[in-house]
Design a protein around this motif. Sequence first.
Motif, PDB file in Angstrom:
ATOM      1  N   TYR A 101       0.840  -1.206   0.000  1.00 35.78           N
ATOM      2  CA  TYR A 101       0.000   0.000   0.000  1.00 35.78           C
ATOM      3  C   TYR A 101       0.876   1.258   0.000  1.00 35.78           C
ATOM      4  O   TYR A 101       0.674   2.185  -0.789  1.00 35.78           O
ATOM      5  CB  TYR A 101      -0.895  -0.062   1.237  1.00 35.78           C
ATOM      6  N   VAL A 102       1.921   1.260   0.847  1.00 35.90           N
ATOM      7  CA  VAL A 102       2.753   2.459   1.002  1.00 35.90           C
ATOM      8  C   VAL A 102       3.852   2.549  -0.052  1.00 35.90           C
ATOM      9  O   VAL A 102       3.990   3.567  -0.723  1.00 35.90           O
ATOM     10  CB  VAL A 102       3.388   2.503   2.412  1.00 35.90           C
ATOM     11  N   TYR A 103       4.643   1.483  -0.214  1.00 35.04           N
ATOM     12  CA  TYR A 103       5.826   1.560  -1.080  1.00 35.04           C
ATOM     13  C   TYR A 103       5.491   1.311  -2.542  1.00 35.04           C
ATOM     14  O   TYR A 103       6.126   1.860  -3.425  1.00 35.04           O
ATOM     15  CB  TYR A 103       6.921   0.602  -0.600  1.00 35.04           C
ATOM     16  N   ALA A 104       4.500   0.423  -2.801  1.00 30.19           N
ATOM     17  CA  ALA A 104       4.149   0.152  -4.200  1.00 30.19           C
ATOM     18  C   ALA A 104       2.913   0.955  -4.603  1.00 30.19           C
ATOM     19  O   ALA A 104       2.408   0.831  -5.713  1.00 30.19           O
ATOM     20  CB  ALA A 104       3.906  -1.339  -4.409  1.00 30.19           C
ATOM     21  N   GLU A 105       2.438   1.787  -3.665  1.00 28.91           N
ATOM     22  CA  GLU A 105       1.275   2.643  -3.922  1.00 28.91           C
ATOM     23  C   GLU A 105       0.102   1.871  -4.487  1.00 28.91           C
ATOM     24  O   GLU A 105      -0.603   2.342  -5.380  1.00 28.91           O
ATOM     25  CB  GLU A 105       1.682   3.826  -4.812  1.00 28.91           C
ATOM     26  N   ASP A 106      -0.104   0.642  -3.952  1.00 29.18           N
ATOM     27  CA  ASP A 106      -1.243  -0.177  -4.357  1.00 29.18           C
ATOM     28  C   ASP A 106      -2.384   0.114  -3.386  1.00 29.18           C
ATOM     29  O   ASP A 106      -2.450  -0.439  -2.289  1.00 29.18           O
ATOM     30  CB  ASP A 106      -0.832  -1.656  -4.321  1.00 29.18           C
ATOM     31  N   ASP A 107      -3.293   0.942  -3.821  1.00 29.65           N
ATOM     32  CA  ASP A 107      -4.349   1.438  -2.938  1.00 29.65           C
ATOM     33  C   ASP A 107      -5.298   0.331  -2.476  1.00 29.65           C
ATOM     34  O   ASP A 107      -5.945   0.442  -1.442  1.00 29.65           O
ATOM     35  CB  ASP A 107      -5.133   2.551  -3.659  1.00 29.65           C
ATOM     36  N   SER A 108      -5.348  -0.750  -3.247  1.00 27.81           N
ATOM     37  CA  SER A 108      -6.286  -1.823  -2.896  1.00 27.81           C
ATOM     38  C   SER A 108      -5.623  -2.892  -2.024  1.00 27.81           C
ATOM     39  O   SER A 108      -6.238  -3.906  -1.692  1.00 27.81           O
ATOM     40  CB  SER A 108      -6.816  -2.468  -4.176  1.00 27.81           C
TER      41      SER A 108
END
Length: 406
Positions: free
Chosen positions: A224-231
């Motif tokens: 969520y934070v480092y790969a910016e995967d919101d899901s």
Amino acid sequence: MNVYFSKSLVLLMSSLTSLVALLACQAGEAPAQSTPLPSAQTSAQATAQAEAYIWKMPEGFPKPKIPADNPMTIAKVDLGRHLFYDKRLSLDQSQSCASCHLQSKAFSDGLRVPTGVTGVAHPRNSMALFNLAYNPTLTWNNHQLTQLETQMLLPLFGETPPEMAMTGLENELFKRLREQPLYQQKFKAAFPQDQDPFTLLRLTQALASFERSMISANSAYDRYVYAEDDSAISLSAKRGEALFFSETTECFHCHGGFNFTDSSSHTGNAFTERPFHNTGLYNLGGTGAYPADNTGLYELTHLPEDMGRFRAPSLRNIELTAPYMHDGSIATLEDVIEHYAAGGRTIRSGPYAGVGSTNPYKSGFVKGFKLTEQEKADLIAFLKSLTDHSFIQDPALSDPFAQSLK
Ligand code: HEC
Ligand code: HEC
């Protein structure tokens, strides 16, 4: 309570002073790069095996500090992994490091407290092992133990309590290891410049290298934070994240940062402070005292204000490492939240009776709060988003003897 436990860790440390001195002295004498290698063939081999270790972590995750005299190499990590899982490292060959540090539990053991090979229980809960290279101090309450190379002397050779109980049996230990063709090959591969790599210095360096390779950075929250995967994490976990970082719960003060602890050191940060906190877990008879076998930093410093102060552990993989706290005295994450919500734990009867919330040494950040049931569930959903499932299944960290030698 066993008298063993009330003995100060200072005593334990002093009983290890000679070993620590020995390590330092061996380090000084260790042949550096200047020593010529025995043959051209070994040299080529050595270069291949001394290949620098490549870290597996997301971009943006800080790089750990590595001691200058023990650079990471693939061969050292490999040797260290074998040693970590090898029961030859204990008196009766019944326990390895992995006996109390199981990969499936993020290298904790699921017990309140463990028992060493001589049957004596340790006063403290087996810590989870990951991201160790970032810990500026090691173990629950010791501000003087700062190197992995030195920490392991406690389980190996410590006597208060004995764990692997190899006190005075160094020669026996290296005899056992030397006899194995596997170790003849692996010690030489890891330390090709040594005439005789079967020394305590080299053993601790290899084990420490393996320990530093235990990087956990692939939880849903990391994605969520480092790969910016919101899901990657649920809405509930996102609400829990907001609570965790709020002035309501104050969790982030002590469990903040990339490793979810305020006790963290890495390249690019000049961390010198060593934070230990009293969270109001005990308050024996209203005096502020903790049980005699677990007084925290006080055990080492004898300063009244250090009573009950422990290191805030990382909350990564916390779902896997129950029971909780330095003495394993809280069974579930729900109960941990209750402890903080009450601003400290109340024990109504028995030898440990006392109202933790009024402990005079308690941190000001543990002030209590009210959350709805939904908010508590959200906070727990957030904590569970810190579980790194790939870490506990990583073949590179698994038992190398599982199918083969044993
Ligand atoms: C009998 C169980 C047991 C065995 C065997 C054992 N450990 Fe531990 N380990 C513990 C306990 C308990 C603690 C917490 C100690 C304390 O706070 O005083 C701990 C703490 C640690 C820590 C500190 C982690 C941190 O975050 O500060 C490291 C590193 C560690 N062990 C590595 C090892 C290694 C390496 C071995 C093998 C040489 C080993 N352990 C063997 C029980 C064990
Ligand atoms: C004042 C600093 C501080 C604050 C604020 C704080 N903690 Fe802690 N936390 C600690 C310390 C220190 C320990 C270990 C205490 C002990 O064993 O006596 C700990 C232990 C824990 C543990 C058990 C860790 C383990 O490996 O056994 C969990 C879970 C935890 N805290 C979650 C939280 C949550 C959730 C919050 C917010 C509601 C919070 N903490 C707030 C300092 C703090």
